[in-house]
Design a protein around this motif. Structure first.
Motif, PDB file in Angstrom:
ATOM      1  N   UNK A   1       0.905  -1.541  -0.014  1.00 58.27           N
ATOM      2  CA  UNK A   1       0.177   0.134  -0.208  1.00 58.27           C
ATOM      3  C   UNK A   1       0.959   1.403   0.020  1.00 58.27           C
ATOM      4  N   UNK A   2       1.745   1.159   0.332  1.00 58.99           N
ATOM      5  CA  UNK A   2       3.003   2.570  -0.391  1.00 58.99           C
ATOM      6  C   UNK A   2       3.159   2.448  -1.289  1.00 58.99           C
ATOM      7  N   UNK A   3       3.581   4.132  -1.667  1.00 61.88           N
ATOM      8  CA  UNK A   3       3.337   4.535  -3.178  1.00 61.88           C
ATOM      9  C   UNK A   3       4.837   5.180  -2.825  1.00 61.88           C
ATOM     10  N   UNK A   4       5.490   4.667  -4.733  1.00 63.92           N
ATOM     11  CA  UNK A   4       6.686   4.278  -4.690  1.00 63.92           C
ATOM     12  C   UNK A   4       6.940   4.995  -5.927  1.00 63.92           C
ATOM     13  N   UNK A   5       8.664   5.306  -5.765  1.00 66.14           N
ATOM     14  CA  UNK A   5       9.416   5.334  -6.832  1.00 66.14           C
ATOM     15  C   UNK A   5      10.710   4.844  -6.851  1.00 66.14           C
ATOM     16  N   UNK A   6      10.493   4.196  -7.961  1.00 68.91           N
ATOM     17  CA  UNK A   6      11.989   3.173  -8.342  1.00 68.91           C
ATOM     18  C   UNK A   6      12.384   4.092  -9.372  1.00 68.91           C
TER      19      UNK A   6
ATOM     20  N   UNK B   1       2.788  -4.104 -13.789  1.00 68.01           N
ATOM     21  CA  UNK B   1       1.496  -3.945 -14.854  1.00 68.01           C
ATOM     22  C   UNK B   1       1.220  -5.374 -14.762  1.00 68.01           C
ATOM     23  N   UNK B   2       1.350  -6.104 -14.222  1.00 70.46           N
ATOM     24  CA  UNK B   2       1.571  -7.294 -14.262  1.00 70.46           C
ATOM     25  C   UNK B   2       0.903  -8.106 -13.239  1.00 70.46           C
ATOM     26  N   UNK B   3       1.215  -7.126 -11.844  1.00 73.37           N
ATOM     27  CA  UNK B   3       0.709  -7.205 -10.805  1.00 73.37           C
ATOM     28  C   UNK B   3      -0.130  -6.516 -10.708  1.00 73.37           C
ATOM     29  N   UNK B   4      -0.687  -5.311 -11.214  1.00 71.11           N
ATOM     30  CA  UNK B   4      -1.569  -4.434 -11.469  1.00 71.11           C
ATOM     31  C   UNK B   4      -1.153  -3.389 -10.262  1.00 71.11           C
ATOM     32  N   UNK B   5       0.616  -2.785  -9.757  1.00 70.46           N
ATOM     33  CA  UNK B   5       0.914  -2.154  -8.884  1.00 70.46           C
ATOM     34  C   UNK B   5       1.224  -0.842  -9.188  1.00 70.46           C
ATOM     35  N   UNK B   6       0.935   0.029  -8.506  1.00 68.24           N
ATOM     36  CA  UNK B   6       1.391   1.570  -9.789  1.00 68.24           C
ATOM     37  C   UNK B   6       1.981   2.501  -8.871  1.00 68.24           C
ATOM     38  N   UNK B   7       3.740   1.640 -10.042  1.00 66.81           N
ATOM     39  CA  UNK B   7       4.739   1.975  -8.871  1.00 66.81           C
ATOM     40  C   UNK B   7       5.363   3.515 -10.666  1.00 66.81           C
ATOM     41  N   UNK B   8       5.650   4.512  -9.632  1.00 66.36           N
ATOM     42  CA  UNK B   8       6.623   4.912 -10.664  1.00 66.36           C
ATOM     43  C   UNK B   8       7.771   4.558 -11.131  1.00 66.36           C
ATOM     44  N   UNK B   9       8.105   4.657 -12.138  1.00 63.32           N
ATOM     45  CA  UNK B   9       9.938   3.620 -12.509  1.00 63.32           C
ATOM     46  C   UNK B   9      10.748   5.000 -13.242  1.00 63.32           C
ATOM     47  N   UNK B  10      11.190   5.186 -12.838  1.00 64.26           N
ATOM     48  CA  UNK B  10      12.320   7.014 -13.421  1.00 64.26           C
ATOM     49  C   UNK B  10      13.608   6.043 -13.836  1.00 64.26           C
ATOM     50  N   UNK B  11      13.536   6.871 -15.321  1.00 62.87           N
ATOM     51  CA  UNK B  11      15.170   6.189 -15.387  1.00 62.87           C
ATOM     52  C   UNK B  11      16.322   7.163 -14.900  1.00 62.87           C
TER      53      UNK B  11
END
Length: 266
Positions: free
Chosen positions: A82-87, A103-113
């Motif tokens: 339940x945490x809001x995550x930026x990777x 996406x496969x797990x339906x998790x709203x993670x923000x990924x930053x390159x």
């Protein structure tokens, strides 16, 4: 009874460390002696937490070993809870792989390159999680200082940074007398590393990755910090309180500790 089937979850680097330190060999040897086994266990190696869970549902294992460098065992888990995550990662391969798993797990993670020397979001986060020896790869120590300042700037008041890495003392023990290593071949991928240059607190390794007759080579610099050095670095970055443990569970840190878990509070 005994260990007949073993599941090893870890990167090729950690697989090497287990063999170099003798920890895996000692574990298996102890099992042989105690139980008078006549055959070695069947070892299955996977490199991600997702692969481990899939593999474990298909077959039962007597022993599962999880090493530190498992790249999908933190961001996805934080988001699942339940945490809001930026990777953030510099490598497109890791960013794309993380996006697919999220996406496969339906998790709203923000990924930053991006490069952690320049990624800053003022007072945006409650915690910064720097895990799996992901600190100390810049040749200029001023860049490490800049990263620590970015951690501090990006945290809210009272926020904490966690840095988990190999201790300098353990690094010196592991690499003492070794100029070249060859990791186990997996999926036809052969990996070797050779020391190009080394000092008391730094090393430059020449890594070669070969597959299908093609080889890619690159140099990797790593600076190993002592507990005092990394505490001073975080203090200079603005962290007033710094605590150091020997593992993620809070075991006291000693010169014999393999890992070093550093927590700084803003």
């Amino acid at each position: 009874t005994g260990v007949r089937r073993l599941l090893l979850v870890g990167s090729r680097y950690d697989s090497f460390l287990l063999e170099e330190d003798g920890r895996l060999s000692d574990l298996i040897l102890t099992e042989f002696v105690d139980l008078n086994l006549g055959a070695s266990p069947w070892i299955t190696r996977v490199s991600t937490g997702e692969e481990a869970l899939t593999t474990a549902t298909r077959r039962s294992y007597d022993l599962v070993i999880v090493t530190p460098h498992v790249r999908d065992m933190h961001a996805l888990e934080f988001a699942r809870r339940g945490h809001r995550v930026t990777a953030v990662d510099l490598m497109p391969f890791y960013v794309e792989g993380g996006q697919k798993r999220a996406r496969k797990k339906g998790l709203p993670i923000e990924f930053v390159q991006g490069d952690m020397v320049s990624v800053v979001r003022p007072e945006a986060f409650d915690a910064v999680w720097n895990y799996y020896s992901s600190f100390g790869y810049f040749e200029d120590p001023k860049d490490d200082e800049a990263v620590a300042r970015n951690f501090h700037l990006s945290l809210k008041k009272g926020g904490k940074v966690l840095i988990e890495t190999i201790s300098r003392e353990h690094a010196l023990r592991v690499w003492d007398g070794s100029d070249r290593i060859e990791l186990p071949t997996v999926d036809d991928i052969a990996v070797t590393a050779e020391k190009v240059e080394s000092g008391e607190a730094t090393s430059i390794m020449r890594w070669c990755v070969s597959r299908g007759g093609k080889t890619k080579a690159f140099n990797m610099f790593h600076r190993y910090y002592s507990a005092d050095d990394i505490s001073s670095l975080l203090n200079r970055a603005g962290f007033a309180k710094v605590e150091i443990s020997g593992d993620i569970y809070g075991t006291p840190f000693t010169p014999e500790s393999e890992r070093m878990v550093v927590v700084g509070e803003k």
